[in-house]
Design an enzyme around this catalytic site. Structure first.
Site, PDB file in Angstrom:
ATOM      1  N   GLY A   1     -54.870   6.764 -28.540  1.00  0.00           N
ATOM      2  CA  GLY A   1     -53.677   6.302 -29.263  1.00  0.00           C
ATOM      3  C   GLY A   1     -53.979   5.047 -30.060  1.00  0.00           C
ATOM      4  O   GLY A   1     -54.664   4.152 -29.549  1.00  0.00           O
TER       5      GLY A   1
ATOM      6  N   ARG B   1     -57.932  12.207 -30.088  1.00  0.00           N
ATOM      7  CA  ARG B   1     -58.246  12.381 -28.662  1.00  0.00           C
ATOM      8  C   ARG B   1     -59.129  13.627 -28.615  1.00  0.00           C
ATOM      9  O   ARG B   1     -58.665  14.716 -28.909  1.00  0.00           O
ATOM     10  CB  ARG B   1     -56.972  12.598 -27.853  1.00  0.00           C
ATOM     11  CG  ARG B   1     -55.966  11.448 -27.945  1.00  0.00           C
ATOM     12  CD  ARG B   1     -54.841  11.630 -26.936  1.00  0.00           C
ATOM     13  NE  ARG B   1     -53.683  10.804 -27.210  1.00  0.00           N
ATOM     14  CZ  ARG B   1     -53.523   9.545 -26.797  1.00  0.00           C
ATOM     15  NH1 ARG B   1     -54.478   8.955 -26.111  1.00  0.00           N
ATOM     16  NH2 ARG B   1     -52.425   8.880 -27.074  1.00  0.00           N
TER      17      ARG B   1
ATOM     18  N   ASP C   1     -58.208   3.537 -21.722  1.00  0.00           N
ATOM     19  CA  ASP C   1     -59.037   4.006 -20.599  1.00  0.00           C
ATOM     20  C   ASP C   1     -59.752   5.337 -20.886  1.00  0.00           C
ATOM     21  O   ASP C   1     -60.913   5.509 -20.518  1.00  0.00           O
ATOM     22  CB  ASP C   1     -58.235   4.059 -19.289  1.00  0.00           C
ATOM     23  CG  ASP C   1     -57.035   4.991 -19.351  1.00  0.00           C
ATOM     24  OD1 ASP C   1     -56.647   5.396 -20.468  1.00  0.00           O
ATOM     25  OD2 ASP C   1     -56.491   5.326 -18.285  1.00  0.00           O
TER      26      ASP C   1
ATOM     27  N   THR D   1     -54.879  -0.824 -26.723  1.00  0.00           N
ATOM     28  CA  THR D   1     -53.808   0.117 -26.356  1.00  0.00           C
ATOM     29  C   THR D   1     -52.519  -0.662 -26.153  1.00  0.00           C
ATOM     30  O   THR D   1     -52.540  -1.769 -25.617  1.00  0.00           O
ATOM     31  CB  THR D   1     -54.136   0.912 -25.065  1.00  0.00           C
ATOM     32  OG1 THR D   1     -52.923   1.499 -24.570  1.00  0.00           O
ATOM     33  CG2 THR D   1     -54.709   0.063 -23.949  1.00  0.00           C
ATOM     34  N   ILE D   2     -51.403  -0.053 -26.550  1.00  0.00           N
ATOM     35  CA  ILE D   2     -50.123  -0.740 -26.361  1.00  0.00           C
ATOM     36  C   ILE D   2     -49.696  -0.721 -24.890  1.00  0.00           C
ATOM     37  O   ILE D   2     -48.738  -1.387 -24.515  1.00  0.00           O
ATOM     38  CB  ILE D   2     -48.990  -0.118 -27.223  1.00  0.00           C
ATOM     39  CG1 ILE D   2     -48.718   1.341 -26.818  1.00  0.00           C
ATOM     40  CG2 ILE D   2     -49.300  -0.237 -28.704  1.00  0.00           C
ATOM     41  CD1 ILE D   2     -47.379   1.859 -27.308  1.00  0.00           C
ATOM     42  N   ASP D   3     -50.402   0.046 -24.042  1.00  0.00           N
ATOM     43  CA  ASP D   3     -49.948   0.236 -22.662  1.00  0.00           C
ATOM     44  C   ASP D   3     -50.267  -0.947 -21.730  1.00  0.00           C
ATOM     45  O   ASP D   3     -49.641  -1.086 -20.683  1.00  0.00           O
ATOM     46  CB  ASP D   3     -50.573   1.510 -22.066  1.00  0.00           C
ATOM     47  CG  ASP D   3     -50.164   2.768 -22.820  1.00  0.00           C
ATOM     48  OD1 ASP D   3     -49.132   2.732 -23.514  1.00  0.00           O
ATOM     49  OD2 ASP D   3     -50.887   3.784 -22.735  1.00  0.00           O
TER      50      ASP D   3
ATOM     51  N   ASP E   1     -52.630  -1.206 -19.684  1.00  0.00           N
ATOM     52  CA  ASP E   1     -52.810  -0.575 -18.377  1.00  0.00           C
ATOM     53  C   ASP E   1     -54.224  -0.728 -17.825  1.00  0.00           C
ATOM     54  O   ASP E   1     -54.607  -0.002 -16.903  1.00  0.00           O
ATOM     55  CB  ASP E   1     -52.429   0.920 -18.457  1.00  0.00           C
ATOM     56  CG  ASP E   1     -53.204   1.662 -19.540  1.00  0.00           C
ATOM     57  OD1 ASP E   1     -53.915   1.011 -20.337  1.00  0.00           O
ATOM     58  OD2 ASP E   1     -53.105   2.899 -19.602  1.00  0.00           O
TER      59      ASP E   1
ATOM     60  N   ARG F   1     -47.083   4.896 -20.838  1.00  0.00           N
ATOM     61  CA  ARG F   1     -47.685   5.926 -19.964  1.00  0.00           C
ATOM     62  C   ARG F   1     -47.318   5.625 -18.515  1.00  0.00           C
ATOM     63  O   ARG F   1     -46.129   5.499 -18.229  1.00  0.00           O
ATOM     64  CB  ARG F   1     -49.205   5.948 -20.157  1.00  0.00           C
ATOM     65  CG  ARG F   1     -49.800   7.336 -20.006  1.00  0.00           C
ATOM     66  CD  ARG F   1     -51.296   7.282 -20.171  1.00  0.00           C
ATOM     67  NE  ARG F   1     -51.693   7.261 -21.548  1.00  0.00           N
ATOM     68  CZ  ARG F   1     -51.854   8.360 -22.290  1.00  0.00           C
ATOM     69  NH1 ARG F   1     -51.668   9.537 -21.783  1.00  0.00           N
ATOM     70  NH2 ARG F   1     -52.226   8.265 -23.545  1.00  0.00           N
TER      71      ARG F   1
END
Ligand code: F6P
Length: 319
Positions: A11, A72, A103, A125-127, A129, A171
């Site tokens: 993403g 992806r 990741d 990443t905007i997550d 995470d 996510r």
């Protein structure tokens, strides 16, 4: 080290362009031939790449998206895909690759490094995470986007006396919901890391209404489940009109904040420095205001700790 490739994968995230610029310009400053690989690992497999010079990254610092485009790639994770990628790396004499992504992209980077290619990851990443770094590139910009939207939704929430559920991305990670909920003054924040009680949310909404409060914002992390069901349930239980807004991809676009541009620049520079130092299989990160690097193995294994203090603070402050 003579030739380095750079790709963006997974993403997209605001600030990826700032990171590309930093990687390319640091490489060129060190007399390295820089190759921009288009569409992530998909482009690597297909040899879709070009030389990047100083002008290739001019005027991109402020631009959203990624000039290298992204994808992806399922194929890359197969034996055949990896073989094709290694062949392209060989044909172009790439001595190292910088992978910008989250990741999933880091798993790809790890495969490359295990196959003997010098590889460094930069977390984009905007997550937010990834456990080993306080911030990933793009996260804070996505928070700003969500906070801006929450402010606008609050305006109309007050005008109509409605409650509004706002679904944000992330996510399986609740950071985007937590940070945007705190900064946006949400009455409730629902994240995958914490159980929630619909009754408690409804009581809070009714208590606020009895005090004359007209708006009510519930920030809901996508990883929790079905926001529409919750919206309906709140409306049924409270009798207060409740609407859902799914923020969606606006969180991924837009010009990166200054924080993300600086973070991306610092990490992009460090990624190339690590390659020049002969390092491989590592990811750059940002911990306690310092640029750090850890093994890709480590950063994929570490479990992300949820910021309980921030969550509890929000519960106290948002009444
Ligand atoms: O990882 C970034 C992210 O935007 C997540 O927050 C979201 O769940 C996912 O990507 C959406 O993926 P796609 O772009 O494949 O729809």
């Amino acid at each position: 080290m003579k030739t380095i490739g750079v790709l963006t994968s997974g993403g997209d995230a605001p600030g990826m362009n700032a990171a590309i610029r930093a990687v390319v310009r640091t490489g060129i400053a060190n007399n390295i031939r820089m190759l921009g690989i288009r569409q992530g690992f998909h482009g690597l497999i297909n040899g879709d790449l070009d030389d990047m010079e100083i002008p290739s990254v001019a005027d991109i610092l402020h631009r959203g998206g990624t000039v290298l485009r992204t994808a992806r790639s399922e194929e890359f994770m197969s034996e055949d895909g990896l073989k094709k990628a290694l062949n392209v790396i060989d044909v172009y004499n790439m001595d190292g690759i910088v992978v910008l992504g989250g990741d999933g992209s880091f798993r790809g980077a790890l495969e490359l490094s295990k196959a003997g290619v010098k590889t460094i990851g930069v977390p984009c990443t905007i997550d937010n995470d990834l456990a080993y770094t306080d911030y990933t590139v793009g996260f804070m910009t996505a928070v700003e986007t969500a906070v801006d939207a929450i402010g606008k939704i609050r305006d109309t929430s007050s005008s109509h006396g409605r409650a509004n559920v706002v679904e944000v991305m992330g996510r399986h990670c609740g950071d985007l919901a937590l940070y945007s909920g705190v900064a946006g003054g949400a009455e409730s924040i629902i994240v995958p890391e914490m159980d929630f009680d619909v009754e408690e949310i409804c009581q809070k909404l009714l208590r606020g209404r009895n005090r004359g409060k007209l708006h009510h914002i519930i920030v809901f992390a996508e990883g929790v489940g079905n926001a529409y069901e919750l919206t309906k349930e709140i409306e049924e239980k409270t009798g207060i009109e409740t609407r859902l807004t799914v923020l969606g991809y606006i969180q991924r676009g837009g010009s990166a904040s200054s924080f993300d541009r600086i973070l991306a620049s610092r990490m992009g520079v460090r990624a190339v420095e690590l390659l020049l130092e002969g390092k491989s299989g590592r990811a750059v990160g940002f911990k306690c205001n310092e640029v750090i690097d850890v093994t890709l193995d480590d950063c994929l294994l570490q479990e992300k700790a949820f910021e309980h203090n921030l969550y509890e603070m929000a519960r106290v402050l948002s009444v």
